[in-house]
Design an enzyme around this catalytic site. Structure first.
Site, mmCIF file in Angstrom:
data_model
loop_
_atom_site.group_PDB
_atom_site.id
_atom_site.type_symbol
_atom_site.label_atom_id
_atom_site.label_comp_id
_atom_site.label_asym_id
_atom_site.label_seq_id
_atom_site.Cartn_x
_atom_site.Cartn_y
_atom_site.Cartn_z
ATOM 1 C CG ASN A 159 5.241 33.582 -69.819
ATOM 2 O OD1 ASN A 159 4.987 34.481 -70.495
ATOM 3 N ND2 ASN A 159 5.378 33.258 -68.581
ATOM 4 C CG PHE B 274 4.083 43.052 -70.303
ATOM 5 C CD1 PHE B 274 3.744 42.369 -68.681
ATOM 6 C CD2 PHE B 274 4.844 43.676 -69.336
ATOM 7 C CE1 PHE B 274 4.267 41.548 -67.907
ATOM 8 C CE2 PHE B 274 5.136 43.606 -68.498
ATOM 9 C CZ PHE B 274 4.859 42.644 -67.336
ATOM 10 C CB SER C 294 7.981 40.185 -66.735
ATOM 11 O OG SER C 294 7.227 39.617 -67.929
ATOM 12 C CG ASN D 225 8.896 37.079 -70.473
ATOM 13 O OD1 ASN D 225 9.728 36.117 -70.532
ATOM 14 N ND2 ASN D 225 8.126 36.841 -69.874
ATOM 15 C CB THR D 226 9.487 43.624 -70.857
ATOM 16 O OG1 THR D 226 8.257 43.447 -70.892
ATOM 17 C CG2 THR D 226 9.411 45.593 -71.171
ATOM 18 C CE LYS E 48 4.026 38.589 -60.048
ATOM 19 N NZ LYS E 48 1.924 38.321 -60.428
ATOM 20 C CG ASN F 231 6.452 37.904 -62.106
ATOM 21 O OD1 ASN F 231 6.764 37.404 -63.127
ATOM 22 N ND2 ASN F 231 6.452 39.508 -62.723
#
Length: 348
Positions: free
Chosen positions: A122, A126, A191, A193-194, A230, A259
């Site tokens: 993915n 967020f 994450s 993805n940021t 995390k 993660n």
């Protein structure tokens, strides 16, 4: 077997994000219908007879946790399906990731399945309605006796448009908004993805964020709210040690490991599911050796079976989380895992 047939013949033919949203809303609806919720609990989500003990008896949180296996952040991004997930047998529910400002996430498509390896990729980014809306939902949940009985964690991350130099205040805002309604907080700096988010895992950047979140969360809740960080499976061993030392130095409550990973050649985004298990076990084992017996470790990444869960607990995890295996194994899976683990585990 019925779920497996449904998954192969129907669910795999629908866009992964679409079916994700439909299923979460279906679980949310289940949680709002008392008769349906009770039937689901009896059919699939019966709680183990022996819960994880409270902190006063050596457990991780202020009150007992009904089961070792909880739901990882990212499944219920808005905190709308907590009662339904609880009825399915998860011992605790981590909602979010929430950001201080509402944001749509990254462009679609942004979720892909890999059934052959039991994995999901993915690059969601967020997507959520923001910390204030999350607080409203959690406050509504806690307004009922049933809602207050569920152990809920809130996962917070950085708003994408906020510069890295302003990350401390961004996290502070989210913590102040949701802490009162949470059993614990998780600072998500891992994450992929940021843009730039993983740079915040550097301890010099991480310390002021954790200090701000702890201060704001405890002040808003008028109590100590357990705080965990995390981390990514892709951290070098030396960086894992540095995070563990920071947790010890600050007296934090623990670590969520791990993660999603970017160690793959499938395209942008983080990979979750079975391929993560070997590295996640290594990270948890290293953390436990460095942290000692005190701080809580929530082990997550690749847990698909009772054997996987036992391996993670033996590596040093106190609690477990799952996301991708829930997608592949269906609604009866979390309750089945929790009931089995309750009969097998010995105190660490």
């Amino acid at each position: 077997m019925l779920y497996d047939l449904l998954y192969k013949t129907v669910l795999t033919r629908i866009d992964p994000e679409v079916i994700h949203d439909v299923c979460v809303k279906g679980v949310a609806l289940t949680g709002r219908l008392p008769f349906v919720r009770d039937v689901v609990r009896q059919a699939w989500g019966r709680r183990p007879a022996i819960p994880v003990p409270s902190a006063g008896q050596g457990g991780p949180f202020a009150r007992p946790v009904p089961g070792v296996l909880g739901l990882a952040a990212g499944m219920d991004k808005e905190g709308e399906a907590v009662e339904g997930m609880d009825a399915l047998g998860f011992g605790f529910i981590e909602v979010g990731t929430f950001t201080a400002q509402a944001q749509p996430g990254n462009d679609k498509p942004r979720m892909w399945r890999y059934p052959a390896t039991r994995a999901v990729r993915n690059r969601m980014g967020f997507n959520n309605s923001g910390a204030d809306e999350a607080a409203r939902r959690l406050r509504e949940l806690r307004s009922t006796v049933r809602g207050r009985s569920i152990v809920v964690g809130a996962n917070i991350g950085k708003t994408k448009v906020v510069p890295l130099e302003d990350a401390v205040e961004d996290y502070r805002y989210s913590a102040a908004a949701v802490a009162r309604w949470a059993d614990y907080l998780v600072v998500n700096v891992s994450s992929p993805n940021t843009p730039g988010l993983r740079d915040l895992q550097n301890v010099e950047s991480l310390r002021p964020i954790l200090e701000a979140v702890r201060e704001a969360g405890d002040a808003a809740a008028h109590r100590h709210v357990p705080l965990l960080v995390k981390i990514a499976p892709d951290l070098a061993d030396a960086d894992i040690d540095a995070v563990a030392d920071l947790v010890t130095d600050m007296g934090l409550d623990g670590v969520v490991a791990t993660n999603t990973t970017i160690d793959h050649d499938l395209g942008e985004g983080g990979l979750s599911g079975a391929p993560l298990l070997p590295r996640s076990l290594e990270v948890v084992r290293r953390l436990r050796a460095r942290l000692g017996e005190g701080p809580t470790i929530i082990g997550v990444g690749g847990i698909s079976s009772i054997m996987d869960a036992e391996l993670m607990l033996d590596a040093g995890a106190d609690l477990l989380q799952a996301y991708t295996a829930f997608i592949y194994n269906g609604p009866a899976w979390p309750g089945r895992i929790n009931r089995a683990l309750a009969t097998m585990r010995r105190p660490r």
